[in-house]
Write an enzyme that holds these catalytic residues in place. Structure first.
Site, PDB file in Angstrom:
ATOM      1  N   HIS A   1      -5.757  -0.390   6.234  1.00  0.00           N
ATOM      2  CA  HIS A   1      -5.167   1.100   5.569  1.00  0.00           C
ATOM      3  C   HIS A   1      -6.408   2.117   5.922  1.00  0.00           C
ATOM      4  O   HIS A   1      -7.479   1.971   5.332  1.00  0.00           O
ATOM      5  CB  HIS A   1      -5.150   1.074   4.029  1.00  0.00           C
TER       6      HIS A   1
ATOM      7  N   THR B   1       0.872  -1.423   0.142  1.00  0.00           N
ATOM      8  CA  THR B   1      -0.142   0.017   0.138  1.00  0.00           C
ATOM      9  C   THR B   1       0.908   1.292   0.193  1.00  0.00           C
ATOM     10  O   THR B   1       2.160   1.170   0.357  1.00  0.00           O
ATOM     11  CB  THR B   1      -0.771  -0.046   1.290  1.00  0.00           C
TER      12      THR B   1
ATOM     13  N   CYS C   1      -2.815   8.456   6.212  1.00  0.00           N
ATOM     14  CA  CYS C   1      -3.340   7.525   6.806  1.00  0.00           C
ATOM     15  C   CYS C   1      -2.204   6.345   7.379  1.00  0.00           C
ATOM     16  O   CYS C   1      -1.172   6.679   7.366  1.00  0.00           O
ATOM     17  CB  CYS C   1      -3.888   6.329   5.530  1.00  0.00           C
TER      18      CYS C   1
END
Length: 201
Positions: A64, A42, A47
């Protein structure tokens, strides 16, 4: 993704030629877990992602997420905190259902960069990072590695079978995709009660 940004199981699974293995790419609001020898990847700005695995069986996964801006002071029972709790619980519970044992779980946590410049009241990234630390401490889950805060977006490669994580700091972004994606995600996160009760095992 629903308008409330509920956590969804990632469906973007592909073969990664660089690492010569199957991989799953997760976007904001998604998570993925597996018992296979593969990679979960990711890209994080503000985040955070928790990479959680059973250190005995190698079953592991990654989420996430970010906390929606609730404006209610973020008491532990706020909608914002409940959202973060849900993002953690859905991953942990799926790992337990897949055969992981709670006492064998360990975590590596990443992200929370001060990347979204539009948030002036509070550094959203710091708030996300603090939440994930506090949550894992409350659950007595050991954090064995972390790379949180700072100002850089990160690309995170997690290999659940071995527990190895590679983090690449993205010092130059070639376009606004990451920031736009997180901004859209943040805008869609309405701090409402999160749907679906989660059973703890």
């Amino acid at each position: 993704m629903s308008s409330q940004g509920q956590n969804q199981f990632a469906t973007n699974v592909y073969y990664d030629r660089t690492f010569d293995c199957d991989a799953a790419k997760i976007l904001p609001g998604e998570y993925y877990f597996t018992h296979k020898d593969m990679m979960i990847v990711t890209v994080l700005g503000s985040c955070v992602s928790a990479c959680i695995r059973d250190r005995v069986t190698g079953i592991g996964g990654m989420n996430h997420f970010m906390l929606p801006d609730s404006g209610d002071g973020d008491s532990p029972i706020s909608a914002s905190m409940r959202y973060g709790t849900y993002a953690m619980e859905i991953l942990i519970n799926d790992l337990l259902k897949a055969g992981a044992k709670r006492e064998n779980l360990e975590a590596k946590v990443f992200g929370g960069g001060n990347v979204l410049r539009g948030f002036v009241a509070i550094n959203v990234g710091e708030r996300n990072a603090q939440f994930v630390r506090d949550y894992l401490r409350a659950e007595n889950m050991r954090i064995v590695a972390e790379d949180l805060n700072d100002v850089w977006p990160r690309k995170v490669y997690f290999f659940p079978r071995t527990g190895k994580v590679l983090v690449k700091k993205l010092k130059q972004l070639h376009n606004n995709t990451l920031v736009n994606r997180e901004q859209d995600y943040a805008n869609n996160l309405v701090a409402k009660p999160v749907g679906g009760a989660v059973d703890l095992f």
